[in-house]
Design an enzyme around this catalytic site. Structure first.
Site, short mmCIF file in Angstrom:
data_model
loop_
_atom_site.label_atom_id
_atom_site.label_comp_id
_atom_site.label_asym_id
_atom_site.label_seq_id
_atom_site.Cartn_x
_atom_site.Cartn_y
_atom_site.Cartn_z
N LYS A 100 -11.01 -0.68 -8.05
CA LYS A 100 -11.85 -1.73 -8.64
C LYS A 100 -13.20 -1.80 -7.92
CE LYS A 100 -7.75 -4.13 -10.15
NZ LYS A 100 -6.77 -5.19 -9.92
N GLN A 156 -5.87 -10.15 -6.26
CA GLN A 156 -4.93 -9.05 -6.46
C GLN A 156 -3.50 -9.54 -6.25
OE1 GLN A 156 -5.82 -5.87 -7.50
NE2 GLN A 156 -3.63 -5.60 -7.73
N ASP A 214 -9.61 -11.54 -14.70
CA ASP A 214 -8.30 -10.96 -14.95
C ASP A 214 -7.68 -11.53 -16.22
OD1 ASP A 214 -7.11 -8.93 -13.49
OD2 ASP A 214 -6.75 -10.21 -11.73
#
Ligand code: NAD
Length: 260
Positions: A14, A58, A81
């Site tokens: 990422k 995460q 997300d």
């Protein structure tokens, strides 16, 4: 938070993707025993910051931290997300804003390759909040690519194969290595393999290779299209994250301009 090896890999991808796209990204690492309160406080600072367009935590988090509480601390406008209940709810209502990145990447794959979805039978294996459930909703909505008749299978589905064999579009997100083989797939089906697993392989330098939930070598010859692992849904998820970040930026800019 912590140093889960798979998370390290995903975070690395990422950060690199942001760099390639010209986005500024900051990686904040916390020790596995950070308290939930402390983590929430730190997210609160990012939530308030004018210079931050997107926040991504995460997963997985250590067991002592409540994942939902953390995800809900991210303002939905910065939730790139797409895990915040507001973003999930907007998907349910067919008014998507920031769509969960893996489902968004899957839909983009279908769009890009002009896969005919209207009127088709889509079978989704897995009902998680981050993949199976949102992708089944998106496939069923009255928006392209969608308009499928959707069957959602899960760990309590008996005789899974009876369902997967009916699929024109088969999305497998069960988190079970090599769950689906040739005898589970209808010839000509479009197969999207979301799973990603490390399988021991002494012939590889790292000692493992990556495999999906689908036996690629068996299924590829009979599918009309199939995503590989690695190199299929994974990179699409990252692309969707970047797209969400850009959208979050644009939305915040337009709100900012409106308030001037
Ligand atoms: P999860 O563990 O939260 O959910 C798995 C789902 O599969 C559950 O709903 C369960 O009911 C169902 N299931 C489990 N065993 C089954 C079986 N034998 N038959 C039918 N259904 C079964 O997993 P998740 O977070 O949705 O992730 C699924 C997989 O996708 C994992 O391998 C994960 O690593 C991978 N993943 C990949 C990406 C990517 O970007 N490539 C993103 C997210 C998740």
């Amino acid at each position: 938070v912590g140093n889960d090896p798979a998370s390290e890999t995903y975070v690395g991808h990422k950060v690199r993707a942001c760099k390639v796209a010209g986005f500024e990204s900051t990686l904040l690492r916390y020790d596995a025993n950070i308290t939930e309160a402390d983590l929430l406080k730190r997210i609160g600072v990012l939530a308030q910051s004018e210079s931050v367009d997107g926040i991504l935590v995460q997963l997985p988090l250590p067991a002592h931290i409540n994942e939902n509480r953390v995800l809900e601390a991210i303002p939905f406008e910065k939730d790139v997300d797409g895990f915040h209940p507001t973003n999930a709810g907007l998907v349910m209502q067919g008014r998507p804003h920031l769509v969960a990145a893996t489902p968004a990447g899957i839909m983009e794959l279908l769009r890009h390759y002009n896969v005919e979805t209207a009127g088709k039978h889509a079978v989704v294996v897995g009902r998680s909040n981050i993949v199976g459930t949102p992708v089944s909703v998106l496939l069923s909505r009255n928006a392209a690519p969608g308009n499928c008749t959707v069957t959602l299978c899960h760990s309590r589905t008996p005789h899974l194969s009876n369902f997967t064999r009916q699929a024109d579009i088969l999305v497998v997100a069960a988190g079970k290595p090599h769950l689906v083989g040739a005898s589970d797939v209808k010839p000509g089906a479009v197969v999207i393999d979301v799973g990603i697993h490390r399988m021991e392989d002494a012939s590889r330098k790292q000692g493992f290779r990556l495999v999906g939930d689908v036996k690629f070598d068996e299924v590829a010859p009979l599918a009309s299209a199939i995503t590989p692992v690695p190199g299929g849904v994974g990179p699409m998820t990252i692309a969707a994250l970047l797209q969400n970040t850009y959208k979050a930026y644009q939305t915040r800019q337009s709100l900012h301009n409106d308030s001037k």
